[in-house]
Design an enzyme around this catalytic site. Sequence first.
Site, PDB file in Angstrom:
ATOM      1  N   THR A  55      -3.339   7.846  -5.380  1.00  0.00           N
ATOM      2  CA  THR A  55      -2.224   7.126  -4.764  1.00  0.00           C
ATOM      3  C   THR A  55      -1.105   8.057  -4.292  1.00  0.00           C
ATOM      4  O   THR A  55      -0.266   7.652  -3.493  1.00  0.00           O
ATOM      5  CB  THR A  55      -1.621   6.101  -5.749  1.00  0.00           C
ATOM      6  N   ASP A  56      -1.099   9.297  -4.787  1.00  0.00           N
ATOM      7  CA  ASP A  56       0.040  10.181  -4.481  1.00  0.00           C
ATOM      8  C   ASP A  56       0.221  10.428  -2.990  1.00  0.00           C
ATOM      9  O   ASP A  56       1.347  10.603  -2.518  1.00  0.00           O
ATOM     10  CB  ASP A  56      -0.107  11.521  -5.205  1.00  0.00           C
TER      11      ASP A  56
ATOM     12  N   THR B 141      -6.709   8.896  -9.394  1.00  0.00           N
ATOM     13  CA  THR B 141      -6.645   8.247 -10.708  1.00  0.00           C
ATOM     14  C   THR B 141      -7.694   7.157 -10.870  1.00  0.00           C
ATOM     15  O   THR B 141      -8.227   6.944 -11.961  1.00  0.00           O
ATOM     16  CB  THR B 141      -5.226   7.661 -10.917  1.00  0.00           C
TER      17      THR B 141
ATOM     18  N   SER C 172      -5.309  13.535  -5.152  1.00  0.00           N
ATOM     19  CA  SER C 172      -5.021  13.385  -3.716  1.00  0.00           C
ATOM     20  C   SER C 172      -4.027  14.411  -3.200  1.00  0.00           C
ATOM     21  O   SER C 172      -3.916  14.620  -1.991  1.00  0.00           O
ATOM     22  CB  SER C 172      -4.560  11.964  -3.397  1.00  0.00           C
TER      23      SER C 172
HETATM   24  N1  ASP Z   1      -1.393   9.815  -9.639  1.00  0.00           N
HETATM   25  C1  ASP Z   1      -2.367   9.931  -8.655  1.00  0.00           C
HETATM   26  C2  ASP Z   1      -3.138   8.655  -8.428  1.00  0.00           C
HETATM   27  O1  ASP Z   1      -2.552   7.631  -8.574  1.00  0.00           O
HETATM   28  C3  ASP Z   1      -3.203  11.121  -8.661  1.00  0.00           C
HETATM   29  C4  ASP Z   1      -3.725  11.317  -7.279  1.00  0.00           C
HETATM   30  O2  ASP Z   1      -3.049  10.956  -6.333  1.00  0.00           O
HETATM   31  O3  ASP Z   1      -4.835  11.821  -7.148  1.00  0.00           O
HETATM   32  O4  ASP Z   1      -4.279   8.629  -8.114  1.00  0.00           O
END
Ligand code: ASP
Length: 329
Positions: free
Chosen positions: A94-95, A18, A62
């Site tokens: 973050t995932d 993200t 991710s």
């Molecule tokens: N929601 C996720 C982020 O916070 C998407 C990911 O992990 O790529 O980045």
Amino acid sequence: MKQSHDLPRVSVGSLGGTVSMQEVAAGHGVTPTLDADTLLALVPPLRSIARISTANLCLQPSASLAFQTLLEVLAWARDEVARGAQAVVLTQGTDTLEETAWFLDLLWPFAVPLVLTGAMRAANQPGADGPANLLAAVQVALDESSRGRGALVVINDQIHAAAQVRKTASLAMAAFESPGGWPVGAVVEGAARYRHQPLPRKVLPLPIQTGHRVALLEACLDADNALLTALPELGYEGLVVAGFGAGHVSVTWAETMGTVARHMPVVVATRTGSGPTARATYGFVGGEIDLQARGMRMAGGLCPRKCRILLWLLIGADVVEQLEDWLSA
Ligand code: ASP
């Protein structure tokens, strides 16, 4: 004012997520598009605190990062240190941040800080947190007190240890916690403030094989055992079970897992999200005493996902006999 050649050298590698996302076509959702230099350009103060070199390591959500990619990221980061980087920072989604940080932490042999960060809001959203998180990550990475702490996650002005950090909220800005304790530190006025001195760390050798697979299954009410039973013949070489409560499963699962444990290492963790597994409290079939008697290991305080990564790396480095030492550490 310091000349740029006096500034410390930091290498920033970007993996997507993200933090690097924006909406390219209206109504189609955000996707990873921004490269590392563009991310850096969003944070002008960075250029006055560090000489930064960048690398676009991949550009993915991710969820799609693979162990192989992480090994390549690690090789890049090690090279950067060999070339004189005083800190390495990674930006990613973050995932899976809690898993990638732990994977890299287990293999990071240097005192040089390795800091991972990301963002909960895409770059085109009002109040995007990516630039602030990136600045905080570089500030922490450059802080002398961050040395010797392995891989750290810096997000929302908190500093988390790789072994503890967990994403506990899907969309909130305060999405990360170190359950059962506190983050190891905080970012205060641009400096890292830690609660305690660095703890002694152990590092694993690099894997010599990578084709093996470790399954992670979660115990749930009235679950059948079809998937469990099939694991050995499907070629899995390790199993982690996210058990109920203090590390418990049903009678059916206990029996099947006992059979599986004759073929591969089986670790039982807790699915609760906080607290350790028990070792010597419950005596029922499927309780931790029974499971250990059937040849399984209890995970202690390590969450199921981190157990899976640990087991994968131990098998990959052909040192699975060290499992108990790592789990009781
Ligand atoms: N929601 C996720 C982020 O916070 C998407 C990911 O992990 O790529 O980045």
